[in-house]
Design a protein around this motif. Structure first.
Motif, PDB file in Angstrom:
ATOM      1  N   ILE A  15       8.185   8.533   0.078  1.00  0.00           N
ATOM      2  CA  ILE A  15       7.895   8.534   1.097  1.00  0.00           C
ATOM      3  C   ILE A  15       7.009   7.253   1.512  1.00  0.00           C
ATOM      4  O   ILE A  15       6.812   6.557   2.515  1.00  0.00           O
ATOM      5  N   GLU A  16       5.419   8.063   0.729  1.00  0.00           N
ATOM      6  CA  GLU A  16       4.243   7.374   0.997  1.00  0.00           C
ATOM      7  C   GLU A  16       4.441   5.695   0.528  1.00  0.00           C
ATOM      8  O   GLU A  16       4.594   4.786   1.361  1.00  0.00           O
ATOM      9  N   PHE A  19       6.797   3.390   2.770  1.00  0.00           N
ATOM     10  CA  PHE A  19       5.971   3.095   4.234  1.00  0.00           C
ATOM     11  C   PHE A  19       5.132   1.943   2.905  1.00  0.00           C
ATOM     12  O   PHE A  19       5.102   1.089   4.549  1.00  0.00           O
ATOM     13  N   THR A  23       5.354  -1.501   5.329  1.00  0.00           N
ATOM     14  CA  THR A  23       3.895  -1.554   6.653  1.00  0.00           C
ATOM     15  C   THR A  23       3.727  -3.396   5.513  1.00  0.00           C
ATOM     16  O   THR A  23       3.230  -3.850   6.774  1.00  0.00           O
ATOM     17  N   TYR A  58      -4.265   2.024   7.612  1.00  0.00           N
ATOM     18  CA  TYR A  58      -2.921   3.663   7.330  1.00  0.00           C
ATOM     19  C   TYR A  58      -2.963   2.703   6.261  1.00  0.00           C
ATOM     20  O   TYR A  58      -2.393   4.107   4.927  1.00  0.00           O
ATOM     21  N   ASP A  59      -2.495   1.784   5.503  1.00  0.00           N
ATOM     22  CA  ASP A  59      -2.005   1.875   3.715  1.00  0.00           C
ATOM     23  C   ASP A  59      -3.488   1.816   2.649  1.00  0.00           C
ATOM     24  O   ASP A  59      -3.078   2.438   2.026  1.00  0.00           O
ATOM     25  N   CYS A 135      -5.435   7.611  11.198  1.00  0.00           N
ATOM     26  CA  CYS A 135      -5.158   7.662   9.514  1.00  0.00           C
ATOM     27  C   CYS A 135      -6.248   8.331   9.101  1.00  0.00           C
ATOM     28  O   CYS A 135      -5.742   8.178   7.902  1.00  0.00           O
TER      29      CYS A 135
END
Length: 167
Positions: A15-16, A19, A23, A58-59, A135
């Motif tokens: 999932i990460e 994401f 992004t 966030y990344d 974050c």
């Protein structure tokens, strides 16, 4: 029990990574829009730059959790590479525990930061500053979850119970 926990983290890592892929593409599109608007149309908006900054932060926090799990964060291994696998496992356990203490400390203060940030708005985007600040606790929680797995895997190696499996 460790296999079940590792499976859970495998799903979480998938999932990460998804994401991060989405992004990452969004960052390219947003920054391309900003460049085109600024240099071709001489009309730059403030929101793309701010949004790109928050997405990037966030990344970084999410990718740091993946790095902790893979033990691929920046480290100097000039001394430890000459030690045995068991000794390296002990060093990794100790350094991960020290890191976890820092992460718990960071988590406490990042929650306070989010609560404080909830009272203010971003400058160019109509959202609360709690959203970009969140974050930090998110990334810290992910890093704590992966640190637990690292410790238990390295503990097995240190005790000579099984071969270490990277992945």
């Amino acid at each position: 029990m460790l296999k079940i926990y590792s499976k859970f983290l495998d799903i979480l890592e998938y999932i990460e990574k998804a994401f991060l892929a989405v992004t990452g593409f969004a960052l390219v599109v947003i920054l391309l829009y900003q460049v085109v608007m600024r240099y071709i149309f001489n009309s730059a908006a403030a929101w793309p730059e701010e949004l790109a900054r928050y997405i990037f932060i966030y990344d970084v926090m999410i990718a740091a959790a993946i790095a902790v799990r893979k033990n691929s964060h920046l480290q100097i291994d000039m001394i430890t590479r000459n030690f045995s696998e068991k000794t390296n496992a002990v060093f990794t356990i100790v350094s991960t525990l020290v890191g976890m203490v820092f992460l718990v400390y960071l988590l406490m203060y990042s929650i306070t930061l989010c609560q404080t940030g909830a009272k203010t708005m971003c400058t160019a985007i109509p959202i609360s500053m709690a959203v970009p600040y969140s974050c930090i606790p998110l990334g810290v929680c992910l890093m704590l979850l992966t640190s637990i797995e690292v410790i238990f895997k390295k503990l097995r190696v240190a005790l000579g119970k099984s071969e270490e499996v990277d992945g």
